[in-house]
Motif scaffolding. Sequence first.
Motif, PDB file in Angstrom:
ATOM      1  N   VAL A  15      11.431  22.403  36.935  1.00 60.77           N
ATOM      2  CA  VAL A  15      11.629  23.740  36.366  1.00 60.77           C
ATOM      3  C   VAL A  15      10.636  24.723  36.972  1.00 60.77           C
ATOM      4  O   VAL A  15      10.987  25.848  37.331  1.00 60.77           O
ATOM      5  CB  VAL A  15      11.487  23.687  34.817  1.00 60.77           C
ATOM      6  CG1 VAL A  15      11.396  25.099  34.238  1.00 60.77           C
ATOM      7  CG2 VAL A  15      12.656  22.939  34.212  1.00 60.77           C
ATOM      8  N   LEU A  16       9.377  24.300  37.113  1.00 59.33           N
ATOM      9  CA  LEU A  16       8.352  25.151  37.699  1.00 59.33           C
ATOM     10  C   LEU A  16       8.689  25.506  39.144  1.00 59.33           C
ATOM     11  O   LEU A  16       8.589  26.662  39.555  1.00 59.33           O
ATOM     12  CB  LEU A  16       6.985  24.452  37.631  1.00 59.33           C
ATOM     13  CG  LEU A  16       5.800  25.234  38.167  1.00 59.33           C
ATOM     14  CD1 LEU A  16       5.586  26.510  37.372  1.00 59.33           C
ATOM     15  CD2 LEU A  16       4.556  24.385  38.165  1.00 59.33           C
ATOM     16  N   LEU A  17       9.107  24.529  39.925  1.00 58.18           N
ATOM     17  CA  LEU A  17       9.491  24.788  41.315  1.00 58.18           C
ATOM     18  C   LEU A  17      10.717  25.694  41.397  1.00 58.18           C
ATOM     19  O   LEU A  17      10.784  26.600  42.231  1.00 58.18           O
ATOM     20  CB  LEU A  17       9.745  23.476  42.050  1.00 58.18           C
ATOM     21  CG  LEU A  17       8.506  22.648  42.387  1.00 58.18           C
ATOM     22  CD1 LEU A  17       8.935  21.307  42.996  1.00 58.18           C
ATOM     23  CD2 LEU A  17       7.586  23.389  43.323  1.00 58.18           C
ATOM     24  N   GLY A  18      11.675  25.456  40.539  1.00 55.47           N
ATOM     25  CA  GLY A  18      12.884  26.286  40.524  1.00 55.47           C
ATOM     26  C   GLY A  18      12.575  27.721  40.152  1.00 55.47           C
ATOM     27  O   GLY A  18      13.081  28.668  40.775  1.00 55.47           O
ATOM     28  N   ILE A  24      10.209  34.066  44.096  1.00 55.13           N
ATOM     29  CA  ILE A  24       9.945  34.386  45.500  1.00 55.13           C
ATOM     30  C   ILE A  24      11.195  34.957  46.165  1.00 55.13           C
ATOM     31  O   ILE A  24      11.128  35.936  46.907  1.00 55.13           O
ATOM     32  CB  ILE A  24       9.426  33.144  46.251  1.00 55.13           C
ATOM     33  CG1 ILE A  24       8.011  32.798  45.768  1.00 55.13           C
ATOM     34  CG2 ILE A  24       9.422  33.377  47.763  1.00 55.13           C
ATOM     35  CD1 ILE A  24       7.484  31.485  46.305  1.00 55.13           C
ATOM     36  N   GLY A  25      12.336  34.379  45.888  1.00 54.12           N
ATOM     37  CA  GLY A  25      13.599  34.877  46.438  1.00 54.12           C
ATOM     38  C   GLY A  25      13.893  36.300  45.993  1.00 54.12           C
ATOM     39  O   GLY A  25      14.319  37.144  46.796  1.00 54.12           O
ATOM     40  N   ALA A  29      14.088  39.607  48.366  1.00 57.89           N
ATOM     41  CA  ALA A  29      15.296  40.439  48.329  1.00 57.89           C
ATOM     42  C   ALA A  29      14.944  41.891  48.006  1.00 57.89           C
ATOM     43  O   ALA A  29      15.489  42.823  48.607  1.00 57.89           O
ATOM     44  CB  ALA A  29      16.290  39.893  47.311  1.00 57.89           C
ATOM     45  N   ASN A  30      14.001  42.081  47.076  1.00 58.33           N
ATOM     46  CA  ASN A  30      13.576  43.444  46.740  1.00 58.33           C
ATOM     47  C   ASN A  30      12.887  44.111  47.916  1.00 58.33           C
ATOM     48  O   ASN A  30      13.102  45.297  48.178  1.00 58.33           O
ATOM     49  CB  ASN A  30      12.634  43.423  45.531  1.00 58.33           C
ATOM     50  CG  ASN A  30      13.378  43.187  44.234  1.00 58.33           C
ATOM     51  OD1 ASN A  30      14.584  43.376  44.150  1.00 58.33           O
ATOM     52  ND2 ASN A  30      12.649  42.764  43.214  1.00 58.33           N
ATOM     53  N   ARG A  31      12.065  43.363  48.622  1.00 55.33           N
ATOM     54  CA  ARG A  31      11.357  43.913  49.779  1.00 55.33           C
ATOM     55  C   ARG A  31      12.358  44.348  50.851  1.00 55.33           C
ATOM     56  O   ARG A  31      12.234  45.415  51.438  1.00 55.33           O
ATOM     57  CB  ARG A  31      10.394  42.883  50.348  1.00 55.33           C
ATOM     58  CG  ARG A  31       9.545  43.453  51.477  1.00 55.33           C
ATOM     59  CD  ARG A  31       8.573  42.454  52.044  1.00 55.33           C
ATOM     60  NE  ARG A  31       7.699  41.935  51.010  1.00 55.33           N
ATOM     61  CZ  ARG A  31       7.044  40.788  51.091  1.00 55.33           C
ATOM     62  NH1 ARG A  31       7.168  40.034  52.166  1.00 55.33           N
ATOM     63  NH2 ARG A  31       6.253  40.385  50.127  1.00 55.33           N
ATOM     64  N   VAL A  32      13.352  43.509  51.108  1.00 58.06           N
ATOM     65  CA  VAL A  32      14.375  43.847  52.101  1.00 58.06           C
ATOM     66  C   VAL A  32      15.149  45.086  51.660  1.00 58.06           C
ATOM     67  O   VAL A  32      15.435  45.973  52.471  1.00 58.06           O
ATOM     68  CB  VAL A  32      15.329  42.646  52.329  1.00 58.06           C
ATOM     69  CG1 VAL A  32      16.555  43.066  53.103  1.00 58.06           C
ATOM     70  CG2 VAL A  32      14.595  41.523  53.043  1.00 58.06           C
TER      71      VAL A  32
END
Length: 152
Positions: A15-18, A24-25, A29-32
């Motif tokens: 769950v933590l990794l997900g 991060i994704g 996406a926001n940065r792009v």
Amino acid sequence: MDGITVGTVLALVGVLLGTTGTLIGQQLANRVEVQRDQRQRADAARAERKEAISGYLKAVQRVELILDRRKLGMPTLDDPEDEKLHDLWLAKKAVELVCSARAAQAAHDYTTVLHALMRSEQGRSPVKRERREAFMEAAREELESGRARIRR
């Protein structure tokens, strides 16, 4: 550790990794999206500056045609000179609204010289060429051509 504890720990790690991967994704996406928006705004601003500069150059060309014809002793066009001057000053104001202070000042200086020449009978001025060149260089910088200055 027993099997239940190991299974619970592995589930929590999953769950933590997900969650981390999702955050991060989303950040990427926001940065792009922000970069795309900035690029679109810059492109729109450049197009607006280019349109103002092009409109100004069209008005300048009509006034210079009258001055050139006058200098050569040819009859001027049927269009009233006052309308051409009005169009020139209006186009200059568009440059002032959307371009840098340097380009706006160069357009103002060039317009002032052209106006004075239209109102005089001589139709010649060494200052006209200087003002034209100054405006053209300012316009080139305004449109971010990145090219070297033109030798004139």
